[in-house]
Motif scaffolding. Structure first.
Motif, mmCIF file in Angstrom:
data_model
loop_
_atom_site.group_PDB
_atom_site.id
_atom_site.type_symbol
_atom_site.label_atom_id
_atom_site.label_comp_id
_atom_site.label_asym_id
_atom_site.label_seq_id
_atom_site.Cartn_x
_atom_site.Cartn_y
_atom_site.Cartn_z
ATOM 1 N N THR A 29 -8.279 44.782 63.618
ATOM 2 C CA THR A 29 -7.499 45.689 62.770
ATOM 3 C C THR A 29 -7.615 47.136 63.236
ATOM 4 O O THR A 29 -6.613 47.852 63.368
ATOM 5 C CB THR A 29 -7.971 45.584 61.305
ATOM 6 O OG1 THR A 29 -7.834 44.234 60.862
ATOM 7 C CG2 THR A 29 -7.160 46.505 60.411
ATOM 8 N N ILE A 30 -8.846 47.567 63.498
ATOM 9 C CA ILE A 30 -9.059 48.962 63.887
ATOM 10 C C ILE A 30 -8.454 49.254 65.257
ATOM 11 O O ILE A 30 -7.762 50.265 65.448
ATOM 12 C CB ILE A 30 -10.564 49.289 63.869
ATOM 13 C CG1 ILE A 30 -11.098 49.247 62.429
ATOM 14 C CG2 ILE A 30 -10.828 50.663 64.483
ATOM 15 C CD1 ILE A 30 -12.587 49.419 62.320
ATOM 16 N N SER A 32 -6.028 47.682 66.778
ATOM 17 C CA SER A 32 -4.567 47.639 66.673
ATOM 18 C C SER A 32 -4.032 48.924 66.049
ATOM 19 O O SER A 32 -2.996 49.454 66.471
ATOM 20 C CB SER A 32 -4.138 46.434 65.826
ATOM 21 O OG SER A 32 -4.592 45.228 66.393
ATOM 22 N N THR A 33 -4.759 49.421 65.052
ATOM 23 C CA THR A 33 -4.349 50.664 64.396
ATOM 24 C C THR A 33 -4.406 51.841 65.355
ATOM 25 O O THR A 33 -3.506 52.693 65.381
ATOM 26 C CB THR A 33 -5.257 50.943 63.179
ATOM 27 O OG1 THR A 33 -5.187 49.841 62.276
ATOM 28 C CG2 THR A 33 -4.835 52.215 62.472
ATOM 29 N N LEU A 37 -1.139 54.055 66.259
ATOM 30 C CA LEU A 37 -0.995 55.367 65.630
ATOM 31 C C LEU A 37 -1.549 56.524 66.447
ATOM 32 O O LEU A 37 -1.307 57.683 66.094
ATOM 33 C CB LEU A 37 -1.686 55.363 64.256
ATOM 34 C CG LEU A 37 -1.194 54.317 63.249
ATOM 35 C CD1 LEU A 37 -1.997 54.419 61.960
ATOM 36 C CD2 LEU A 37 0.291 54.492 62.968
ATOM 37 N N TYR A 60 -8.814 56.607 61.698
ATOM 38 C CA TYR A 60 -7.537 55.911 61.817
ATOM 39 C C TYR A 60 -7.187 55.045 60.609
ATOM 40 O O TYR A 60 -6.009 54.856 60.312
ATOM 41 C CB TYR A 60 -7.518 55.067 63.097
ATOM 42 C CG TYR A 60 -7.342 55.921 64.321
ATOM 43 C CD1 TYR A 60 -6.087 56.382 64.692
ATOM 44 C CD2 TYR A 60 -8.437 56.305 65.079
ATOM 45 C CE1 TYR A 60 -5.921 57.190 65.805
ATOM 46 C CE2 TYR A 60 -8.284 57.116 66.196
ATOM 47 C CZ TYR A 60 -7.024 57.555 66.554
ATOM 48 O OH TYR A 60 -6.864 58.365 67.646
ATOM 49 N N LEU A 61 -8.178 54.493 59.925
ATOM 50 C CA LEU A 61 -7.835 53.688 58.752
ATOM 51 C C LEU A 61 -7.236 54.525 57.617
ATOM 52 O O LEU A 61 -6.279 54.077 56.968
ATOM 53 C CB LEU A 61 -9.058 52.909 58.272
ATOM 54 C CG LEU A 61 -9.431 51.707 59.151
ATOM 55 C CD1 LEU A 61 -10.578 50.924 58.533
ATOM 56 C CD2 LEU A 61 -8.241 50.791 59.375
ATOM 57 N N LEU A 64 -3.787 54.848 58.581
ATOM 58 C CA LEU A 64 -3.059 53.597 58.366
ATOM 59 C C LEU A 64 -2.669 53.441 56.903
ATOM 60 O O LEU A 64 -1.522 53.091 56.587
ATOM 61 C CB LEU A 64 -3.922 52.417 58.811
ATOM 62 C CG LEU A 64 -3.369 51.020 58.507
ATOM 63 C CD1 LEU A 64 -2.077 50.776 59.284
ATOM 64 C CD2 LEU A 64 -4.402 49.951 58.841
ATOM 65 N N LYS A 67 0.331 55.231 55.575
ATOM 66 C CA LYS A 67 1.648 54.773 56.026
ATOM 67 C C LYS A 67 2.015 53.398 55.471
ATOM 68 O O LYS A 67 3.002 52.795 55.898
ATOM 69 C CB LYS A 67 1.681 54.736 57.559
ATOM 70 C CG LYS A 67 1.497 56.103 58.211
ATOM 71 C CD LYS A 67 1.540 56.002 59.719
ATOM 72 C CE LYS A 67 1.375 57.371 60.369
ATOM 73 N NZ LYS A 67 2.488 58.282 60.041
#
Length: 256
Positions: A29-30, A32-33, A37, A60-61, A64, A67
């Motif tokens: 998840t991280i 990919s984020t 972004l 970054y989360l 995320l 958005k």
């Protein structure tokens, strides 16, 4: 801690599977984020030791979550739920670490209340430098992150000294065990784990030479020298205190 009637092997398998599965999903998840972004080179963000170790989740989360939808309330709600869960995950991990250190002091004869105060105070004091200096935090993350390999080695060594087959039959397959572990466990602990430790440590030492020209310097933030120096210091302290600690534990056990 587990109750005596609980199955050690089953609990160990569930904990390992659950922890590694969540870690894998979180990592995917991280990363990919970051790649989706990041306004700069994403590869440098995930490969640099500092940001990759300490910053990605908190940089970054939140971006995320901002958005997820056009509603700020919904975004804040999901972000709050996530970081609240992250907070409780950290607290539960901290409780187990504090309890283990507390239990050790209790074995030395201290009452629980005093042991908890000592452990909590030392933990706070030793954590202050990491909170004030990012370089110190990176150093400790580096030294004791890699040190987990040595931790596994010492656990394996302790089991070998105790007797691998005896450990398997009396402790793992003892009272309350529904899932019986076969003799393959003996070979894993006595042969495979030591080989893995040796290979990983050698690979790390050889690779560290290329990471830092002064790999032997114990005052660098992330190199072999600083890790080996701190490992040696802690090991020396335990060796010097080992006899006294053992005598105190056995004496308290006899008194009980």
């Amino acid at each position: 801690y587990m109750r005596k009637k609980e199955d050690i092997s089953l609990n160990a398998a569930l904990i390992g599977f659950g922890n590694n599965s969540v870690s894998l999903i979180a990592g995917i998840t991280i990363f990919s984020t970051v790649f989706a972004l990041s306004s700069v080179d994403a590869m440098s963000q995930v490969s640099q030791s500092g940001p990759a170790n300490t910053g990605l989740t908190f940089i970054y989360l939140p971006l995320l979550f901002s958005k997820i939808s056009s509603s700020e309330i919904i975004n804040i709600f999901f972000a709050s739920i996530f970081f609240l869960a992250l907070f409780f995950a950290a607290i539960t991990s901290l409780i187990s670490m504090v309890e283990m250190a507390t239990r050790t002091l209790i074995d030395f004869g201290l009452v629980r209340r005093r042991a908890i105060v000592i452990v909590a105070s030392l933990g706070f004091i030793m954590g202050v430098p990491s909170a004030l200096d990012m370089s110190f935090l990176l150093n400790q993350d580096w030294v004791w992150g890699v040190g987990l390999i040595l931790s596994g080695a010492f656990i394996s060594f302790s089991i070998i000294r105790f007797g691998v087959d005896k450990f398997r039959t009396e402790i793992i397959n003892g009272y309350g065990s529904d899932v019986k572990i076969g003799k393959w466990y003996n070979y894993v602990i006595s042969i495979l784990v030591p080989i893995q430790v040796i290979v990983l440590i050698l690979w790390w030492l050889i690779s560290s030479v290329s990471w830092d020209a002064e790999w032997w310097n114990p005052f660098h933030i992330e190199n072999a020298g600083t890790a080996i120096a701190q490992w040696a210091l802690v090991l020396l302290i335990f060796i010097l205190l080992n006899k006294k600690m053992s005598e105190r534990i056995f004496r308290n056990g006899e008194e009980l």
